[in-house]
Design a protein around this motif. Structure first.
Motif, PDB file in Angstrom:
ATOM      1  N   VAL A  23      78.591   3.457  86.877  1.00 36.52           N
ATOM      2  CA  VAL A  23      79.731   3.388  87.797  1.00 36.52           C
ATOM      3  C   VAL A  23      79.907   4.759  88.439  1.00 36.52           C
ATOM      4  CG1 VAL A  23      82.201   2.955  88.041  1.00 36.52           C
ATOM      5  CG2 VAL A  23      80.845   1.602  86.421  1.00 36.52           C
ATOM      6  N   ALA A  24      79.651   4.851  89.751  1.00 37.14           N
ATOM      7  CA  ALA A  24      79.776   6.115  90.473  1.00 37.14           C
ATOM      8  C   ALA A  24      81.191   6.237  91.016  1.00 37.14           C
ATOM      9  CB  ALA A  24      78.761   6.169  91.595  1.00 37.14           C
ATOM     10  N   GLU A  25      81.951   7.164  90.450  1.00 38.48           N
ATOM     11  CA  GLU A  25      83.346   7.359  90.853  1.00 38.48           C
ATOM     12  C   GLU A  25      83.471   8.331  92.022  1.00 38.48           C
ATOM     13  OE1 GLU A  25      85.793   5.721  89.667  1.00 38.48           O
ATOM     14  OE2 GLU A  25      85.199   4.969  87.693  1.00 38.48           O
ATOM     15  N   SER A  26      82.364   8.942  92.436  1.00 41.99           N
ATOM     16  CA  SER A  26      82.375   9.898  93.536  1.00 41.99           C
ATOM     17  C   SER A  26      80.993   9.950  94.177  1.00 41.99           C
ATOM     18  CB  SER A  26      82.747  11.300  93.030  1.00 41.99           C
ATOM     19  OG  SER A  26      81.732  11.787  92.157  1.00 41.99           O
ATOM     20  N   GLU A  27      80.915  10.594  95.332  1.00 41.00           N
ATOM     21  CA  GLU A  27      79.621  10.791  95.978  1.00 41.00           C
ATOM     22  C   GLU A  27      78.675  11.532  95.043  1.00 41.00           C
ATOM     23  OE1 GLU A  27      79.599  12.695  99.720  1.00 41.00           O
ATOM     24  OE2 GLU A  27      80.731  11.138 100.768  1.00 41.00           O
ATOM     25  N   ALA A  28      79.203  12.559  94.381  1.00 44.47           N
ATOM     26  CA  ALA A  28      78.373  13.371  93.476  1.00 44.47           C
ATOM     27  C   ALA A  28      77.812  12.513  92.345  1.00 44.47           C
ATOM     28  CB  ALA A  28      79.192  14.532  92.919  1.00 44.47           C
ATOM     29  N   ASP A  29      78.647  11.625  91.802  1.00 44.02           N
ATOM     30  CA  ASP A  29      78.184  10.729  90.736  1.00 44.02           C
ATOM     31  C   ASP A  29      77.045   9.840  91.248  1.00 44.02           C
ATOM     32  OD1 ASP A  29      80.094  11.690  89.019  1.00 44.02           O
ATOM     33  OD2 ASP A  29      81.421   9.954  89.192  1.00 44.02           O
ATOM     34  N   ALA A  30      77.222   9.319  92.468  1.00 43.36           N
ATOM     35  CA  ALA A  30      76.216   8.420  93.035  1.00 43.36           C
ATOM     36  C   ALA A  30      74.893   9.148  93.238  1.00 43.36           C
ATOM     37  CB  ALA A  30      76.709   7.844  94.361  1.00 43.36           C
ATOM     38  N   VAL A  31      74.957  10.335  93.831  1.00 46.12           N
ATOM     39  CA  VAL A  31      73.739  11.105  94.090  1.00 46.12           C
ATOM     40  C   VAL A  31      73.036  11.464  92.785  1.00 46.12           C
ATOM     41  CG1 VAL A  31      72.847  13.300  94.970  1.00 46.12           C
ATOM     42  CG2 VAL A  31      74.520  11.989  96.314  1.00 46.12           C
ATOM     43  N   GLU A  32      73.812  11.866  91.789  1.00 45.88           N
ATOM     44  CA  GLU A  32      73.231  12.237  90.489  1.00 45.88           C
ATOM     45  C   GLU A  32      72.496  11.052  89.861  1.00 45.88           C
ATOM     46  OE1 GLU A  32      74.623  13.876  86.073  1.00 45.88           O
ATOM     47  OE2 GLU A  32      76.100  13.629  87.676  1.00 45.88           O
ATOM     48  N   ALA A  33      73.122   9.889  89.887  1.00 50.45           N
ATOM     49  CA  ALA A  33      72.507   8.702  89.280  1.00 50.45           C
ATOM     50  C   ALA A  33      71.266   8.261  90.048  1.00 50.45           C
ATOM     51  CB  ALA A  33      73.524   7.564  89.227  1.00 50.45           C
ATOM     52  N   ILE A  34      71.339   8.342  91.371  1.00 47.67           N
ATOM     53  CA  ILE A  34      70.194   7.951  92.198  1.00 47.67           C
ATOM     54  C   ILE A  34      69.025   8.903  91.967  1.00 47.67           C
ATOM     55  CG2 ILE A  34      69.366   7.751  94.576  1.00 47.67           C
ATOM     56  CD1 ILE A  34      72.331   6.914  95.254  1.00 47.67           C
ATOM     57  N   ARG A  35      69.300  10.194  91.942  1.00 51.09           N
ATOM     58  CA  ARG A  35      68.241  11.185  91.723  1.00 51.09           C
ATOM     59  C   ARG A  35      67.603  11.000  90.346  1.00 51.09           C
ATOM     60  NH1 ARG A  35      69.778  17.198  93.767  1.00 51.09           N
ATOM     61  NH2 ARG A  35      67.572  17.424  93.252  1.00 51.09           N
ATOM     62  N   ALA A  36      68.434  10.727  89.352  1.00 48.53           N
ATOM     63  CA  ALA A  36      67.910  10.558  87.990  1.00 48.53           C
ATOM     64  C   ALA A  36      66.965   9.354  87.926  1.00 48.53           C
ATOM     65  CB  ALA A  36      69.065  10.380  87.006  1.00 48.53           C
ATOM     66  N   ALA A  37      67.365   8.256  88.573  1.00 51.65           N
ATOM     67  CA  ALA A  37      66.521   7.057  88.563  1.00 51.65           C
ATOM     68  C   ALA A  37      65.222   7.308  89.316  1.00 51.65           C
ATOM     69  CB  ALA A  37      67.279   5.881  89.174  1.00 51.65           C
ATOM     70  N   ASP A  38      65.317   7.951  90.478  1.00 53.38           N
ATOM     71  CA  ASP A  38      64.115   8.192  91.279  1.00 53.38           C
ATOM     72  C   ASP A  38      63.174   9.180  90.599  1.00 53.38           C
ATOM     73  OD1 ASP A  38      64.881   6.412  93.227  1.00 53.38           O
ATOM     74  OD2 ASP A  38      65.730   7.931  94.561  1.00 53.38           O
ATOM     75  N   LEU A 136      80.658   2.248 115.455  1.00 54.15           N
ATOM     76  CA  LEU A 136      80.102   3.216 114.510  1.00 54.15           C
ATOM     77  C   LEU A 136      79.567   4.438 115.257  1.00 54.15           C
ATOM     78  CD1 LEU A 136      78.016   2.449 111.381  1.00 54.15           C
ATOM     79  CD2 LEU A 136      77.242   4.238 112.933  1.00 54.15           C
ATOM     80  N   VAL A 137      79.934   5.610 114.787  1.00 52.52           N
ATOM     81  CA  VAL A 137      79.495   6.867 115.401  1.00 52.52           C
ATOM     82  C   VAL A 137      78.363   7.492 114.595  1.00 52.52           C
ATOM     83  CG1 VAL A 137      80.182   9.208 116.053  1.00 52.52           C
ATOM     84  CG2 VAL A 137      81.767   7.291 116.386  1.00 52.52           C
ATOM     85  N   ARG A 138      78.576   7.580 113.291  1.00 50.99           N
ATOM     86  CA  ARG A 138      77.566   8.187 112.404  1.00 50.99           C
ATOM     87  C   ARG A 138      77.898   7.828 110.968  1.00 50.99           C
ATOM     88  NH1 ARG A 138      80.605  12.666 114.353  1.00 50.99           N
ATOM     89  NH2 ARG A 138      82.139  13.382 112.798  1.00 50.99           N
ATOM     90  N   LEU A 139      76.951   8.117 110.103  1.00 47.77           N
ATOM     91  CA  LEU A 139      77.197   7.947 108.676  1.00 47.77           C
ATOM     92  C   LEU A 139      76.554   9.093 107.901  1.00 47.77           C
ATOM     93  CD1 LEU A 139      74.329   6.898 107.310  1.00 47.77           C
ATOM     94  CD2 LEU A 139      75.035   4.705 108.268  1.00 47.77           C
ATOM     95  N   ARG A 140      77.040   9.262 106.712  1.00 45.18           N
ATOM     96  CA  ARG A 140      76.490  10.257 105.798  1.00 45.18           C
ATOM     97  C   ARG A 140      75.762   9.515 104.696  1.00 45.18           C
ATOM     98  NH1 ARG A 140      78.953  13.512 101.611  1.00 45.18           N
ATOM     99  NH2 ARG A 140      78.125  15.639 101.558  1.00 45.18           N
ATOM    100  N   ALA A 141      74.577  10.000 104.345  1.00 48.01           N
ATOM    101  CA  ALA A 141      73.774   9.259 103.383  1.00 48.01           C
ATOM    102  C   ALA A 141      72.925  10.208 102.540  1.00 48.01           C
ATOM    103  CB  ALA A 141      72.873   8.262 104.109  1.00 48.01           C
ATOM    104  N   TRP A 142      72.449   9.695 101.413  1.00 50.92           N
ATOM    105  CA  TRP A 142      71.474  10.406 100.595  1.00 50.92           C
ATOM    106  C   TRP A 142      70.104   9.876 100.973  1.00 50.92           C
ATOM    107  CZ3 TRP A 142      70.824  14.595  97.893  1.00 50.92           C
ATOM    108  CH2 TRP A 142      69.726  14.706  97.038  1.00 50.92           C
ATOM    109  N   ASP A 143      69.240  10.779 101.416  1.00 51.90           N
ATOM    110  CA  ASP A 143      67.880  10.420 101.794  1.00 51.90           C
ATOM    111  C   ASP A 143      67.005  10.531 100.548  1.00 51.90           C
ATOM    112  OD1 ASP A 143      65.261  10.282 102.718  1.00 51.90           O
ATOM    113  OD2 ASP A 143      65.702  11.358 104.579  1.00 51.90           O
ATOM    114  N   ARG A 144      66.628   9.405  99.982  1.00 48.10           N
ATOM    115  CA  ARG A 144      65.850   9.391  98.735  1.00 48.10           C
ATOM    116  C   ARG A 144      64.448   9.950  98.934  1.00 48.10           C
ATOM    117  NH1 ARG A 144      65.432   3.585  97.048  1.00 48.10           N
ATOM    118  NH2 ARG A 144      64.677   4.434  95.073  1.00 48.10           N
ATOM    119  N   GLU A 145      63.919   9.795 100.124  1.00 47.34           N
ATOM    120  CA  GLU A 145      62.562  10.273 100.384  1.00 47.34           C
ATOM    121  C   GLU A 145      62.514  11.795 100.476  1.00 47.34           C
ATOM    122  OE1 GLU A 145      59.655   9.810 104.141  1.00 47.34           O
ATOM    123  OE2 GLU A 145      60.077   7.921 103.081  1.00 47.34           O
ATOM    124  N   GLU A 146      63.513  12.379 101.154  1.00 52.56           N
ATOM    125  CA  GLU A 146      63.541  13.830 101.322  1.00 52.56           C
ATOM    126  C   GLU A 146      64.393  14.529 100.281  1.00 52.56           C
ATOM    127  OE1 GLU A 146      64.484  14.929 105.299  1.00 52.56           O
ATOM    128  OE2 GLU A 146      62.770  13.864 106.164  1.00 52.56           O
TER     129      GLU A 146
END
Length: 354
Positions: A23-38, A136-146
């Motif tokens: 459960v990602a309670e913040s952007e930081a939590d989400a990025v950390e979990a995604i990076r760990a899995a990748d 929609l103007v823009r979005l912020r995202a985590w680029d898993r490839e880069e």
């Protein structure tokens, strides 16, 4: 520790257990979990509201990250517009209601759509003549490839009918795209009136001509009423809403296909010598009425088309993912046989196929 079943977190209420649940309670939590899995090459699924995904009965053999952080705010104000930022995990309809309450127009026709804000750009969500790409103007995202945070503009996303570069990056057997959305920015107009109505059914309900406008709250009210009449507003007591929403996209075909259809068939221009057809109309005219099921077949009556709308495949209370797919396959093959037109699924199929 109990393994979380994905059926508990999807609107179709099907899907087996997840191997690991974060459960990602913040952007930081989400990025950390995604990076760990990748980093560990663990299969990864990022889940928002669970409304546009069909999960396999076997579950997911990896890490599921659910986006639990929310928020909607005005980050930039102009004389007649405002830039509104929504967190990826923000409940979409609650955010739309907030914009309407603020007197901001642009999203009101997208009222009642289930799911989270972060999922809306992936398939360029749309309804009643409006699409996310309109504002929609823009979005912020985590680029898993880069392996970095990026901003992607509306132009860079290449938004089109139920498509974007994010959706296109799924490919192969990946359950999660290259870019994981963290927040989305919309440019909305400060007005007491909605954007011009571009859908005949909504215009009729409002008592206006197409291209005219109406009060924001009135438009939202009628959109919710229309969606509810089709079983497209979530209701735990209504099995017609136990679905992924529209199961098939409206097919876009060469313009010459129009001549093979009977007079009165709904046909819309799609540019570049192509037209868009109504999947619901094709399904109904191919002999699949509201409530169609397979009582003696694989689904055993546990799944059927909605009793309110032919475009939704619904769980009647105890269906499996395979039950839903059995009904969808019958409809797809029947439309293909009757019209020579192949329907394609709108939801993302995880661990299963049509």
């Amino acid at each position: 520790m109990r393994r979380v079943r994905l059926a508990e977190h999807t609107t179709s209420r099907v899907g087996g257990p997840a191997e690991r649940w974060v459960v990602a309670e913040s952007e930081a939590d989400a990025v950390e979990a995604i990076r760990a899995a990748d980093t560990s090459e663990t299969p990864l699924l990022v889940l928002g509201g669970g409304s546009n995904v069909l999960m396999a009965d076997a579950g997911f053999p990896g890490t599921v990250v659910t986006m639990a952080f929310s928020g909607v705010e005005i980050v930039e104000e102009g004389p007649s517009t405002a830039l509104v930022r929504m967190a990826a995990g923000q409940n979409w309809d609650e955010a739309v209601a907030w914009t309407v309450a603020q007197g901001l127009s642009g999203l009101e026709a997208l009222s009642g759509i289930p799911g989270s804000a972060g999922a809306t750009p992936v398939q360029n969500v749309g309804a009643y003549g409006a699409e996310v790409s309109n504002t929609l103007v823009r979005l912020r995202a985590w680029d898993r490839e880069e392996g970095r945070l990026v901003e992607l503009s509306s132009e860079e996303l290449r938004l089109s009918y139920r498509d974007s570069i994010i959706k296109q990056s799924l490919g192969g057997h990946s359950a999660t795209p290259r870019w994981v959305v963290l927040s989305v920015d919309f440019r909305l107009t400060r007005s007491g009136s909605a954007a011009p109505v571009r859908f005949a059914q909504l215009a009729s309900a409002l008592g206006v001509e197409e291209g005219q406008s109406a009060p924001l709250e009135t438009v939202r009210h009628h959109v919710l009423r229309l969606r509810a009449s089709k079983g497209m507003v979530l209701d735990a007591d209504d099995h017609d809403t136990w679905s992924t929403g529209s199961f098939f996209t409206n097919p876009i075909v060469p313009a010459e296909v129009r001549s093979s259809l009977p007079e009165g068939a709904p046909v819309f221009g799609a540019g570049e010598g192509r037209v868009k057809l109504s999947a619901a109309w094709l399904i109904d005219r191919a002999g699949f009425a509201k409530g169609f099921g397979l009582p003696d077949g694989p689904a055993g009556g546990r799944a059927s088309l909605s009793t309110k709308h032919t475009l939704a495949v619904t769980n009647r209370g105890s269906a499996t993912a395979e039950d839903l797919l059995s009904v969808a396959r019958a409809v797809r093959d029947g439309v293909d046989s009757h019209w020579g037109i192949r329907l394609h699924p709108e939801p993302v199929l995880i661990g299963c196929s049509l």
